[in-house]
Design a protein around this motif. Structure first.
Motif, PDB file in Angstrom:
ATOM      1  N   VAL A  71       0.858  -1.189   0.000  1.00 39.01           N
ATOM      2  CA  VAL A  71       0.000   0.000   0.000  1.00 39.01           C
ATOM      3  C   VAL A  71       0.890   1.234   0.000  1.00 39.01           C
ATOM      4  O   VAL A  71       2.030   1.198   0.480  1.00 39.01           O
ATOM      5  CB  VAL A  71      -0.936   0.039   1.231  1.00 39.01           C
ATOM      6  N   ASN A  72       0.366   2.335  -0.526  1.00 40.67           N
ATOM      7  CA  ASN A  72       1.106   3.589  -0.518  1.00 40.67           C
ATOM      8  C   ASN A  72       1.372   4.054   0.906  1.00 40.67           C
ATOM      9  O   ASN A  72       0.620   3.736   1.833  1.00 40.67           O
ATOM     10  CB  ASN A  72       0.329   4.668  -1.275  1.00 40.67           C
ATOM     11  N   ALA A 138       6.943 -11.780  10.511  1.00 42.15           N
ATOM     12  CA  ALA A 138       7.086 -11.055   9.257  1.00 42.15           C
ATOM     13  C   ALA A 138       5.787 -11.295   8.467  1.00 42.15           C
ATOM     14  O   ALA A 138       4.700 -11.218   9.042  1.00 42.15           O
ATOM     15  CB  ALA A 138       8.347 -11.472   8.521  1.00 42.15           C
ATOM     16  N   SER A 139       5.862 -11.608   7.178  1.00 44.11           N
ATOM     17  CA  SER A 139       4.645 -12.018   6.461  1.00 44.11           C
ATOM     18  C   SER A 139       4.729 -13.478   6.055  1.00 44.11           C
ATOM     19  O   SER A 139       4.264 -13.888   4.988  1.00 44.11           O
ATOM     20  CB  SER A 139       4.395 -11.127   5.240  1.00 44.11           C
ATOM     21  N   GLY A 165      -5.119 -14.397   5.731  1.00 48.17           N
ATOM     22  CA  GLY A 165      -5.064 -13.546   6.910  1.00 48.17           C
ATOM     23  C   GLY A 165      -4.251 -12.289   6.735  1.00 48.17           C
ATOM     24  O   GLY A 165      -4.126 -11.486   7.668  1.00 48.17           O
ATOM     25  N   ALA A 166      -3.724 -12.072   5.525  1.00 47.70           N
ATOM     26  CA  ALA A 166      -2.794 -10.963   5.317  1.00 47.70           C
ATOM     27  C   ALA A 166      -3.455  -9.692   4.822  1.00 47.70           C
ATOM     28  O   ALA A 166      -2.873  -8.617   4.909  1.00 47.70           O
ATOM     29  CB  ALA A 166      -1.709 -11.386   4.330  1.00 47.70           C
ATOM     30  N   GLY A 167      -4.675  -9.807   4.289  1.00 46.37           N
ATOM     31  CA  GLY A 167      -5.293  -8.637   3.690  1.00 46.37           C
ATOM     32  C   GLY A 167      -4.665  -8.362   2.331  1.00 46.37           C
ATOM     33  O   GLY A 167      -4.807  -9.137   1.394  1.00 46.37           O
ATOM     34  N   GLU A 168      -3.921  -7.274   2.246  1.00 45.25           N
ATOM     35  CA  GLU A 168      -3.271  -6.890   1.001  1.00 45.25           C
ATOM     36  C   GLU A 168      -2.137  -7.858   0.650  1.00 45.25           C
ATOM     37  O   GLU A 168      -1.647  -8.585   1.502  1.00 45.25           O
ATOM     38  CB  GLU A 168      -2.660  -5.479   1.132  1.00 45.25           C
ATOM     39  N   PRO A 169      -1.690  -7.847  -0.598  1.00 40.87           N
ATOM     40  CA  PRO A 169      -0.429  -8.526  -0.919  1.00 40.87           C
ATOM     41  C   PRO A 169       0.687  -7.943  -0.055  1.00 40.87           C
ATOM     42  O   PRO A 169       0.648  -6.763   0.316  1.00 40.87           O
ATOM     43  CB  PRO A 169      -0.213  -8.203  -2.398  1.00 40.87           C
TER      44      PRO A 169
END
Length: 223
Positions: A71-72, A138-139, A165-169
């Motif tokens: 995300v920005n 981390a992710s 469970g991460a939402g965005e990439p």
């Protein structure tokens, strides 16, 4: 596990900030430069506040995230935004921020450039990680699309990651990079995270990705 229990969260944050500052100082004196990798989220905020006021040769410290949402920086979901607001302030404003985000539609489009930016600062001097109740760090999420690749001994430094469970990439440091850090700390608070940590110690790393660093980490916990 090397687990340190603290009487309260304030004591935990103060002790951890002092430990990280001391370890960074040692590396700076030995090598002239150091790297610090940190998580996003609000939990480590007090540690960031204390570190930012610490007298160190911050101009020779490279700071980068463990992972980032794609995300920005103007998004409230941006870990980089939080890092600028809480850590890269006061004395620590002199540190070098190594980006883990670029303004492309997908992380795959920026992977080479971002990895090239991280590589000169490896191995990580001091690594601070968090852990989710699902035992991700981390992710590296259980069930993530490229988890097996990220856990492999020959994994690249960075990988894109997508998970329910991460939402965005996301973009994340991989297990070999995390395990290769000189000093590793995991910050957790609350009974649910303590329970998750104890479960993680008994599960395979694919189900509890935090296990990839547990043997080498100091875990800092307070209720």
């Amino acid at each position: 596990m090397n687990l340190i229990e603290y009487a309260d969260r304030e004591m935990l944050m103060m002790s951890l900030a002092n430990k990280i500052a001391g370890q960074l100082g040692d590396v700076l004196r030995q090598k002239g430069r150091a790297s610090l990798s940190v998580p996003g989220g609000t939990t480590p905020g007090p540690v960031f506040d204390m570190l930012s006021a610490t007298t160190l040769d911050w101009a020779n410290v490279a700071v980068f995230l463990n992972d980032e949402r794609w995300v920005n920086e103007d998004s409230p979901r941006s870990n980089t935004r939080l890092l600028r607001q809480r850590l890269l302030q006061s004395n620590a404003a002199a540190a070098q921020l190594v980006p883990l985000y670029a303004p492309t539609d997908a992380p795959e489009e920026s992977m080479v450039a971002l990895s090239d930016g991280i590589t000169p600062h490896l191995p990580i001097s001091v690594l601070l990680l968090g852990m989710g109740a699902d035992m991700h760090t981390a992710s590296l999420f259980p069930g993530a699309d490229r988890l097996a690749e990220a856990l492999a001994d020959d994994a690249p430094n960075l990988l894109p990651m997508r998970a329910d469970g991460a939402g965005e990439p996301r973009i994340t440091l991989t297990a070999p990079v995390l395990k290769g850090a000189q000093h590793i700390h995991i910050l957790i608070t609350g009974a649910d995270k303590r329970d998750a940590l104890e479960r993680a110690a008994k599960l395979p790393v694919t189900e509890a990705p935090v296990r990839c660093v547990l043997d080498d980490a100091t875990i800092h916990w307070a209720e």
